[in-house]
Design an enzyme around this catalytic site. Structure first.
Site, PDB file in Angstrom:
ATOM      1  N   ARG A  51       0.845  -1.188   0.000  1.00  0.00           N
ATOM      2  CA  ARG A  51       0.000   0.000   0.000  1.00  0.00           C
ATOM      3  C   ARG A  51       0.882   1.240   0.000  1.00  0.00           C
ATOM      4  O   ARG A  51       1.951   1.248   0.626  1.00  0.00           O
ATOM      5  CB  ARG A  51      -0.903   0.030   1.240  1.00  0.00           C
ATOM      6  CG  ARG A  51      -2.064  -0.949   1.214  1.00  0.00           C
ATOM      7  CD  ARG A  51      -3.127  -0.566   0.190  1.00  0.00           C
ATOM      8  NE  ARG A  51      -4.254  -1.487   0.181  1.00  0.00           N
ATOM      9  CZ  ARG A  51      -4.384  -2.521  -0.659  1.00  0.00           C
ATOM     10  NH1 ARG A  51      -3.468  -2.759  -1.580  1.00  0.00           N
ATOM     11  NH2 ARG A  51      -5.457  -3.299  -0.606  1.00  0.00           N
ATOM     12  N   HIS A  95      -1.157   0.156  -9.679  1.00  0.00           N
ATOM     13  CA  HIS A  95      -1.842  -0.803  -8.797  1.00  0.00           C
ATOM     14  C   HIS A  95      -2.316  -2.032  -9.581  1.00  0.00           C
ATOM     15  O   HIS A  95      -3.502  -2.372  -9.595  1.00  0.00           O
ATOM     16  CB  HIS A  95      -3.016  -0.143  -8.064  1.00  0.00           C
ATOM     17  CG  HIS A  95      -3.422  -0.896  -6.821  1.00  0.00           C
ATOM     18  ND1 HIS A  95      -3.864  -0.285  -5.675  1.00  0.00           N
ATOM     19  CD2 HIS A  95      -3.447  -2.232  -6.552  1.00  0.00           C
ATOM     20  CE1 HIS A  95      -4.154  -1.201  -4.763  1.00  0.00           C
ATOM     21  NE2 HIS A  95      -3.913  -2.401  -5.274  1.00  0.00           N
TER      22      HIS A  95
HETATM   23  P1  NDP Z   1      -1.521 -11.425   5.230  1.00  0.00           P
HETATM   24  O1  NDP Z   1      -2.458 -10.877   6.252  1.00  0.00           O
HETATM   25  O2  NDP Z   1      -1.645 -12.851   4.849  1.00  0.00           O
HETATM   26  O3  NDP Z   1      -0.011 -11.217   5.756  1.00  0.00           O
HETATM   27  C1  NDP Z   1       0.414 -10.078   6.413  1.00  0.00           C
HETATM   28  C2  NDP Z   1       1.828 -10.278   6.938  1.00  0.00           C
HETATM   29  O4  NDP Z   1       2.289  -9.028   7.472  1.00  0.00           O
HETATM   30  C3  NDP Z   1       1.909 -11.296   8.074  1.00  0.00           C
HETATM   31  O5  NDP Z   1       3.086 -12.040   7.968  1.00  0.00           O
HETATM   32  C4  NDP Z   1       1.956 -10.401   9.315  1.00  0.00           C
HETATM   33  O6  NDP Z   1       2.644 -10.960  10.432  1.00  0.00           O
HETATM   34  C5  NDP Z   1       2.759  -9.233   8.800  1.00  0.00           C
HETATM   35  N1  NDP Z   1       2.536  -8.036   9.627  1.00  0.00           N
HETATM   36  C6  NDP Z   1       1.383  -7.377   9.858  1.00  0.00           C
HETATM   37  N2  NDP Z   1       1.586  -6.345  10.698  1.00  0.00           N
HETATM   38  C7  NDP Z   1       2.900  -6.376  11.009  1.00  0.00           C
HETATM   39  C8  NDP Z   1       3.731  -5.571  11.848  1.00  0.00           C
HETATM   40  N3  NDP Z   1       3.240  -4.519  12.540  1.00  0.00           N
HETATM   41  N4  NDP Z   1       5.035  -5.893  11.952  1.00  0.00           N
HETATM   42  C9  NDP Z   1       5.542  -6.943  11.277  1.00  0.00           C
HETATM   43  N5  NDP Z   1       4.821  -7.753  10.460  1.00  0.00           N
HETATM   44  C10 NDP Z   1       3.510  -7.453  10.341  1.00  0.00           C
HETATM   45  O7  NDP Z   1      -1.615 -10.473   3.962  1.00  0.00           O
HETATM   46  P2  NDP Z   1      -1.399 -10.861   2.418  1.00  0.00           P
HETATM   47  O8  NDP Z   1      -0.075 -11.488   2.293  1.00  0.00           O
HETATM   48  O9  NDP Z   1      -2.579 -11.578   1.897  1.00  0.00           O
HETATM   49  O10 NDP Z   1      -1.424  -9.392   1.742  1.00  0.00           O
HETATM   50  C11 NDP Z   1      -0.497  -8.393   2.118  1.00  0.00           C
HETATM   51  C12 NDP Z   1      -0.909  -7.054   1.525  1.00  0.00           C
HETATM   52  O11 NDP Z   1      -0.628  -7.022   0.131  1.00  0.00           O
HETATM   53  C13 NDP Z   1      -2.392  -6.721   1.582  1.00  0.00           C
HETATM   54  O12 NDP Z   1      -2.755  -6.257   2.863  1.00  0.00           O
HETATM   55  C14 NDP Z   1      -2.530  -5.663   0.521  1.00  0.00           C
HETATM   56  O13 NDP Z   1      -2.370  -4.381   1.075  1.00  0.00           O
HETATM   57  C15 NDP Z   1      -1.379  -5.937  -0.434  1.00  0.00           C
HETATM   58  N6  NDP Z   1      -1.863  -6.335  -1.769  1.00  0.00           N
HETATM   59  C16 NDP Z   1      -1.532  -5.548  -2.841  1.00  0.00           C
HETATM   60  C17 NDP Z   1      -1.925  -5.895  -4.102  1.00  0.00           C
HETATM   61  C18 NDP Z   1      -1.518  -5.085  -5.289  1.00  0.00           C
HETATM   62  O14 NDP Z   1      -1.968  -5.344  -6.396  1.00  0.00           O
HETATM   63  N7  NDP Z   1      -0.633  -4.124  -5.136  1.00  0.00           N
HETATM   64  C19 NDP Z   1      -2.736  -7.090  -4.358  1.00  0.00           C
HETATM   65  C20 NDP Z   1      -2.997  -7.873  -3.167  1.00  0.00           C
HETATM   66  C21 NDP Z   1      -2.576  -7.475  -1.929  1.00  0.00           C
HETATM   67  P3  NDP Z   1       2.039 -12.268  11.186  1.00  0.00           P
HETATM   68  O15 NDP Z   1       2.279 -13.391  10.207  1.00  0.00           O
HETATM   69  O16 NDP Z   1       2.842 -12.396  12.388  1.00  0.00           O
HETATM   70  O17 NDP Z   1       0.587 -11.984  11.403  1.00  0.00           O
HETATM   71  C1  OXD Z   2      -5.795  -6.150  -2.853  1.00  0.00           C
HETATM   72  C2  OXD Z   2      -5.418  -5.230  -3.887  1.00  0.00           C
HETATM   73  O1  OXD Z   2      -5.706  -5.813  -1.682  1.00  0.00           O
HETATM   74  O2  OXD Z   2      -5.812  -5.437  -5.047  1.00  0.00           O
HETATM   75  O3  OXD Z   2      -6.199  -7.280  -3.196  1.00  0.00           O
HETATM   76  O4  OXD Z   2      -4.700  -4.268  -3.640  1.00  0.00           O
END
Ligand code: NDP
Ligand code: OXD
Length: 322
Positions: free
Chosen positions: A237, A285
């Site tokens: 993001r 995006h």
């Molecule tokens: P998940 O919820 O599966 O994973 C999030 C990870 O981030 C986990 O490992 C979590 O740790 C870690 N995390 C969260 N908060 C913290 C923190 N404060 N400190 C350290 N680690 C932290 O999310 P996804 O992998 O499914 O997706 C990640 C992001 O990708 C989405 O939220 C979205 O914003 C972005 N995205 C972007 C897209 C694009 O096209 N640009 C498309 C799809 C997604 P823990 O494992 O310990 O909980």
């Molecule tokens: C998502 C994205 O969060 O498209 O899936 O950014």
């Protein structure tokens, strides 16, 4: 006799993704009706009586809209990151919010990150500059085992990226909230281990959710902790990056190049300096996009679970914010 609101016995599903074109909406309708032809599939803003809506399939709906449906049972969010949704102060927090965890979305993100990691690993930006200069000069590059890549966020997306990069032989570390045990991945976690993780990340990939704890996490202090001439790939993001700090780090050469797919304000305003920065690669995006063919299967599994009285998978933890 026409049915009144209280007599409607069909499951009513509202599709509320105002940015989608007609073909996308038709595809979703086709998949949902193929699962259950008796589903009454409505498309916002043609909701019919609001008290009939039971399930919402939503992406970037109008703020406040999801509060209008008193009998709503769940929100199926058509993306992985729920930060936009959680900003809605009228969000009906009493219903489960199911985020999208979908093999198609995961595969798209892994392709995007691999594309850009390999681009930096093999020094493509410099080779492209040489091409423009008509310069024939070989540039060396390390073996993959000697290239250190750091992935912020080892969730669904970060883990898949990590596994694929391990398969290619790279030296991979990940940083997450809790410790992880992933074959071939050095695990760092929590605030105390952020700087040691950054210190070894020649290519930094951000795949964190946007929460209060992660907002602005790519800033002057954390960028300074990267090795000199590091590359940064942000596919999570825009709010993770302090824009001015990234530009400053690029301008003084501490960061050699950045790939940015996401921005605090989207579309990125035309006057934003990211557009014209020579060492920024910018995409609108599209790192991974929701594809109805695969995403609809996941949504249908969630709908089926709820109609059978079971909890759907991937319900957002509102306390954690992801
Ligand atoms: P998940 O919820 O599966 O994973 C999030 C990870 O981030 C986990 O490992 C979590 O740790 C870690 N995390 C969260 N908060 C913290 C923190 N404060 N400190 C350290 N680690 C932290 O999310 P996804 O992998 O499914 O997706 C990640 C992001 O990708 C989405 O939220 C979205 O914003 C972005 N995205 C972007 C897209 C694009 O096209 N640009 C498309 C799809 C997604 P823990 O494992 O310990 O909980
Ligand atoms: C998502 C994205 O969060 O498209 O899936 O950014």
């Amino acid at each position: 006799m026409p049915q009144t609101a209280s007599q409607n016995t069909r499951t009513v599903v509202l599709y509320n993704s105002p940015g989608d074109d007609a073909a996308e909406v038709a595809a979703w309708r086709g998949y949902i009706e193929a699962y259950d032809p008796a589903i009454d599939f409505r498309v916002w803003p043609e909701t019919g009586p609001v008290e009939e809506i039971e399930y919402a399939l939503a992406w970037l709906p109008k703020p406040g809209d999801l509060a209008r449906y008193p009998r709503l049972k769940a929100i199926f969010w058509l993306g992985a990151g729920v930060d936009h949704l959680l900003k809605d102060k009228d969000l009906p927090r009493r219903v489960p919010i199911v985020r999208l965890v979908d093999d198609g979305l995961t595969a798209g993100m892994t392709e995007y990150v691999l594309l850009h990691v390999l681009r930096y690993h093999r020094r493509l930006p410099e080779l492209e500059t040489q091409q423009r200069q008509g310069l024939w000069r070989k540039l060396s590059y390390p073996l993959a085992k000697d290239r250190r890549i750091g992935i912020m966020g080892l969730g669904v997306l970060g883990r898949d990226v990590a596994h694929r990069l391990v398969d290619l032989g790279f030296d991979i570390a990940g940083w997450s909230g809790s410790p992880k045990q992933l074959a071939g991945v050095a695990s760092f976690h929590g605030d105390d281990q952020l700087v040691p993780f950054l210190n070894r990340s020649e290519i930094l990939v951000c795949l964190l959710p946007l929460t209060p704890a992660t907002t602005g996490i790519i800033n002057a202090r954390t960028l300074a902790a990267l090795p000199k001439a590091a590359a940064v790939i942000n596919a999570a993001r825009g709010g993770h990056v302090v824009d001015a700090d990234l530009i400053a780090a690029l301008d003084r050469g501490h960061v050699a190049h950045a790939t940015l797919d996401v921005f605090t304000s989207e579309p990125l305003p035309v006057e934003h300096p990211f557009w014209r920065h020579p060492r920024i690669t910018l995409t609108p995006h599209v790192a991974s996009v929701t594809i109805s063919e695969t995403a609809s299967r996941v949504v249908i599994a969630g709908l089926r679970a709820m109609r059978d009285g079971r909890a759907p998978a991937n319900v957002v933890d509102l306390g954690k914010g992801y």
